[in-house]
Design a protein around this motif. Structure first.
Motif, PDB file in Angstrom:
ATOM      1  N   GLU A  89      10.221  26.801  42.201  1.00  0.00           N
ATOM      2  CA  GLU A  89      11.334  25.924  41.835  1.00  0.00           C
ATOM      3  C   GLU A  89      11.053  25.218  40.513  1.00  0.00           C
ATOM      4  O   GLU A  89      11.947  25.105  39.659  1.00  0.00           O
ATOM      5  N   LEU A  90       9.810  24.761  40.339  1.00  0.00           N
ATOM      6  CA  LEU A  90       9.456  24.123  39.064  1.00  0.00           C
ATOM      7  C   LEU A  90       9.562  25.115  37.910  1.00  0.00           C
ATOM      8  O   LEU A  90      10.037  24.766  36.812  1.00  0.00           O
ATOM      9  N   LYS A  91       9.152  26.344  38.133  1.00  0.00           N
ATOM     10  CA  LYS A  91       9.263  27.359  37.088  1.00  0.00           C
ATOM     11  C   LYS A  91      10.723  27.608  36.713  1.00  0.00           C
ATOM     12  O   LYS A  91      11.058  27.853  35.551  1.00  0.00           O
ATOM     13  N   SER A  92      11.609  27.520  37.719  1.00  0.00           N
ATOM     14  CA  SER A  92      13.038  27.721  37.430  1.00  0.00           C
ATOM     15  C   SER A  92      13.604  26.614  36.544  1.00  0.00           C
ATOM     16  O   SER A  92      14.642  26.797  35.900  1.00  0.00           O
ATOM     17  N   PHE A  93      12.922  25.445  36.558  1.00  0.00           N
ATOM     18  CA  PHE A  93      13.326  24.343  35.684  1.00  0.00           C
ATOM     19  C   PHE A  93      12.618  24.396  34.327  1.00  0.00           C
ATOM     20  O   PHE A  93      12.701  23.445  33.541  1.00  0.00           O
ATOM     21  N   GLY A  94      11.904  25.476  34.078  1.00  0.00           N
ATOM     22  CA  GLY A  94      11.231  25.637  32.791  1.00  0.00           C
ATOM     23  C   GLY A  94       9.850  25.043  32.720  1.00  0.00           C
ATOM     24  O   GLY A  94       9.276  24.932  31.634  1.00  0.00           O
ATOM     25  N   VAL A  95       9.273  24.670  33.859  1.00  0.00           N
ATOM     26  CA  VAL A  95       7.923  24.112  33.865  1.00  0.00           C
ATOM     27  C   VAL A  95       6.911  25.257  33.822  1.00  0.00           C
ATOM     28  O   VAL A  95       6.914  26.131  34.696  1.00  0.00           O
ATOM     29  N   SER A  96       6.071  25.251  32.828  1.00  0.00           N
ATOM     30  CA  SER A  96       5.016  26.268  32.727  1.00  0.00           C
ATOM     31  C   SER A  96       3.641  25.673  33.011  1.00  0.00           C
ATOM     32  O   SER A  96       2.696  26.405  33.328  1.00  0.00           O
ATOM     33  N   ARG A  97       3.549  24.341  32.879  1.00  0.00           N
ATOM     34  CA  ARG A  97       2.283  23.655  33.119  1.00  0.00           C
ATOM     35  C   ARG A  97       2.572  22.210  33.483  1.00  0.00           C
ATOM     36  O   ARG A  97       3.434  21.568  32.873  1.00  0.00           O
ATOM     37  N   LEU A  98       1.844  21.696  34.461  1.00  0.00           N
ATOM     38  CA  LEU A  98       1.960  20.294  34.843  1.00  0.00           C
ATOM     39  C   LEU A  98       0.876  19.493  34.144  1.00  0.00           C
ATOM     40  O   LEU A  98      -0.306  19.842  34.207  1.00  0.00           O
ATOM     41  N   LEU A 127      -1.017  24.350  43.749  1.00  0.00           N
ATOM     42  CA  LEU A 127      -0.334  24.275  42.456  1.00  0.00           C
ATOM     43  C   LEU A 127      -1.142  24.926  41.341  1.00  0.00           C
ATOM     44  O   LEU A 127      -0.920  24.663  40.157  1.00  0.00           O
ATOM     45  N   GLU A 128      -2.076  25.777  41.714  1.00  0.00           N
ATOM     46  CA  GLU A 128      -2.992  26.367  40.738  1.00  0.00           C
ATOM     47  C   GLU A 128      -2.265  27.122  39.631  1.00  0.00           C
ATOM     48  O   GLU A 128      -2.706  27.139  38.483  1.00  0.00           O
ATOM     49  N   ARG A 129      -1.119  27.741  39.941  1.00  0.00           N
ATOM     50  CA  ARG A 129      -0.392  28.520  38.937  1.00  0.00           C
ATOM     51  C   ARG A 129       0.259  27.650  37.866  1.00  0.00           C
ATOM     52  O   ARG A 129       0.666  28.151  36.818  1.00  0.00           O
ATOM     53  N   LEU A 130       0.363  26.349  38.134  1.00  0.00           N
ATOM     54  CA  LEU A 130       0.979  25.449  37.155  1.00  0.00           C
ATOM     55  C   LEU A 130      -0.011  24.420  36.612  1.00  0.00           C
ATOM     56  O   LEU A 130       0.398  23.420  36.019  1.00  0.00           O
ATOM     57  N   SER A 131      -1.292  24.644  36.813  1.00  0.00           N
ATOM     58  CA  SER A 131      -2.290  23.677  36.356  1.00  0.00           C
ATOM     59  C   SER A 131      -3.402  24.389  35.606  1.00  0.00           C
ATOM     60  O   SER A 131      -3.577  25.603  35.720  1.00  0.00           O
ATOM     61  N   ASP A 132      -4.135  23.597  34.834  1.00  0.00           N
ATOM     62  CA  ASP A 132      -5.317  24.111  34.140  1.00  0.00           C
ATOM     63  C   ASP A 132      -6.398  23.042  34.176  1.00  0.00           C
ATOM     64  O   ASP A 132      -6.270  22.037  34.883  1.00  0.00           O
TER      65      ASP A 132
END
Length: 529
Positions: free
Chosen positions: A80-89, A146-151
């Motif tokens: 859902e976050l990716k659908s809003f254009g979020v690539s990284r938190l 949330l590993e896919r949206l974090s570094d």
């Protein structure tokens, strides 16, 4: 750093610290997303909209028995976050607390703990496990999910408690702090923040938080003369409201004298009984003369400021500046709420004295062996499925565990008649189960075919472990034998929500003697009818 960045905040509730942090994040220019237990609730939707937070449509509930569902929810949240254009938190804020099922028996146990009658360790195992998970373990699962949206630069932050009052689940927060250190060792940027005492939706788990708020207002907050521009209007608004509160000045003088005399000495000892007695007596006085409402309103006003100022300081002085080391526990105190001070490290927690761990070996018995040993019971009256007990010779303090799953009426006819159309494994049957547990352990230890345990007494003064069909009851007991004949089992029995402590007393008699005693009832005495 936060301006234009994407931030996820989990566990936000109206009137809590999460809401204040979220508002401060919005002011900082971050794009803030949030989760809710019930995102379809119109009231929740209005709250998130008014706070400037985008409410995600995926409900997120942390449950130790449903961790697979937690990760499924987190996966949907990522998508859902990716659908809003979020690539990284840039940051993930964990403000989740609680974990207590809203069951009457659980709430009663909480009340008893706050009165000093019991401790958190006395609660049912399933409840404790979930409270630990919600307050601490969920932080680790959140980061993993949330590993896919974090570094390595994503900030993972959570809230702990380091205030004056005894907090009966403080061990769960200590574990949260340990998890943050573990996360830091594995390359995650973790931060734990301890924010000041204030009235929130979690205040029911504290005794005397109203007095803690007033005490810190008097000693640390009231003397503040200047604050940063973002906090200054909030401070003046608080002072204006308090000045307009009828009777507050007189009440403050009265509380000031009372608190200075006894407050520090009580909270420093962490004596829950003394604290509860002091608070109860003082609040009774205030209710009697009609000033308790003034106290509560004052606490609400002060707490509104404390939460909002703390949220601003947490965001500006920690998240936005990055002035901390990964794994830190930083503590915001009342005197920091002017916004001009550096937020320091929390003091190290006092480590409890280490206990000597006794090496024990265990042996497990399943239903067939139990039935063979307790042959005096028929299949419908045998209330044990499994027993795990300490191996070795009989001695004081031997431990054992047992389990029994309540059958349906179709499986056990006994349940058809207790109660009719409302089957439940009642208190007297539960005590019988514990007695059978004690008898089994003793028979296995004595290894005598002629020995027969006889129940002579029970004491379970607060039995509240309701058990309908399908509920699994767990028992734990410690054997004490004053002599070779008398038996005492100090035990507890618990369902998933409640635990009850009690004692089983019995005697070990020779089977021949028992048969002789029974025969005396058939000695030809006249029928009393």
């Amino acid at each position: 750093m936060l301006s234009g960045q994407d931030v996820l905040i989990v566990g936000v509730r109206e009137g809590g610290y999460g809401a204040s942090i979220a508002r401060a994040l919005v002011i900082s220019g971050a794009r803030v997303f949030g989760t809710s237990l019930d995102p379809d609730n119109p009231r929740e939707q209005d709250f998130f909209t008014n706070a400037g937070i985008r409410l995600l449509s995926t409900p997120l509930k942390f449950d130790s028995d449903r961790r697979d569902q937690v990760f499924e929810s987190l996966e949907r949240i990522v998508n859902e976050l990716k659908s809003f254009g979020v690539s990284r938190l840039e940051a993930v804020i964990h403000t989740v607390a609680g974990g207590f099922p809203r069951q009457p028996s659980v709430m009663k146990a909480v009340g008893d703990i706050l009165k000093g009658k019991h401790t958190f360790s006395d609660m049912a195992t399933a409840v404790k496990r979930n409270v630990y998970y919600v307050n601490s373990g969920s932080f680790l699962d959140l980061a993993d999910g949330l590993e896919r949206l974090s570094d390595g630069q994503t900030q993972f932050a959570a809230l702990t408690y380091r205030g004056d009052l005894p907090y009966f689940i403080s061990d769960t927060k200590a574990y949260l702090e340990k998890l943050a250190v573990r996360m830091a060792r594995h390359g995650k940027r973790s931060l734990i923040a301890a924010l000041p005492e204030a009235w929130t939706q979690s205040s029911q788990f504290f005794t005397g938080i109203e007095l803690a708020v007033i005490y810190h207002y008097l000693t640390e907050l009231k003397p503040i003369s200047a604050s940063i521009p973002q906090i200054q209007p909030l401070f003046y608004s608080m002072e204006t409201e308090l000045a307009a509160l009828d009777g507050f000045g007189r009440l403050l003088n009265r509380i000031d004298i009372r608190l200075h005399l006894r407050w520090r000495s009580i909270v420093e000892t962490s004596d829950v009984v003394k604290l509860n007695q002091f608070v109860s007596e003082f609040f009774a006085e205030l209710r009697y003369d009609g000033t308790f409402a003034v106290l509560r309103r004052a606490v609400e006003i002060i707490s509104d400021f404390v939460r909002e100022a703390s949220g601003i300081i947490f965001v500006n002085n920690l998240l936005d500046s990055g002035n901390y080391s990964s794994g830190d526990v930083r503590q915001v105190r009342y005197h920091d709420l002017d916004g001009n001070t550096a937020i320091g490290l929390a003091a190290p927690r006092n480590r409890p004295a280490s206990e000597t761990i006794k090496e024990r070996s265990w042996i497990t018995f399943e239903k067939p062996e139990i039935a063979k040993t307790l042959a005096m019971y028929g299949p419908n009256f045998l209330f044990l499925d499994r027993v795990v007990m300490e191996a070795g010779e009989l001695h004081e303090g031997m431990k054992g565990f047992a389990r029994y799953t309540v059958p349906t009426p179709d499986i056990n006819p006994l349940m058809k008649e207790h109660f009719v159309n409302m089957p439940v494994f009642g208190g007297h049957l539960q005590m019988e189960a514990v007695a059978q547990f004690a008898a089994f352990m003793v028979l296995k230890l004595l290894k005598s075919h002629r020995a027969l345990p006889i129940l002579t007494g029970t004491a379970f003064p607060d039995l509240n472990t309701m058990a309908p069909p399908g509920e699994t009851l767990t028992m734990m007991g410690v054997i004490n034998m004053p002599d070779k004949r008398d038996l005492v089992l100090d035990a507890f029995i618990e369902n998933r929500y409640a635990r009850t402590y009690g004692t089983i007393k019995g005697m070990i008699l020779n089977e021949r003697l028992v048969k002789k005693m029974l025969a005396s009832f058939n000695s030809g005495e006249p029928d009393l009818d």
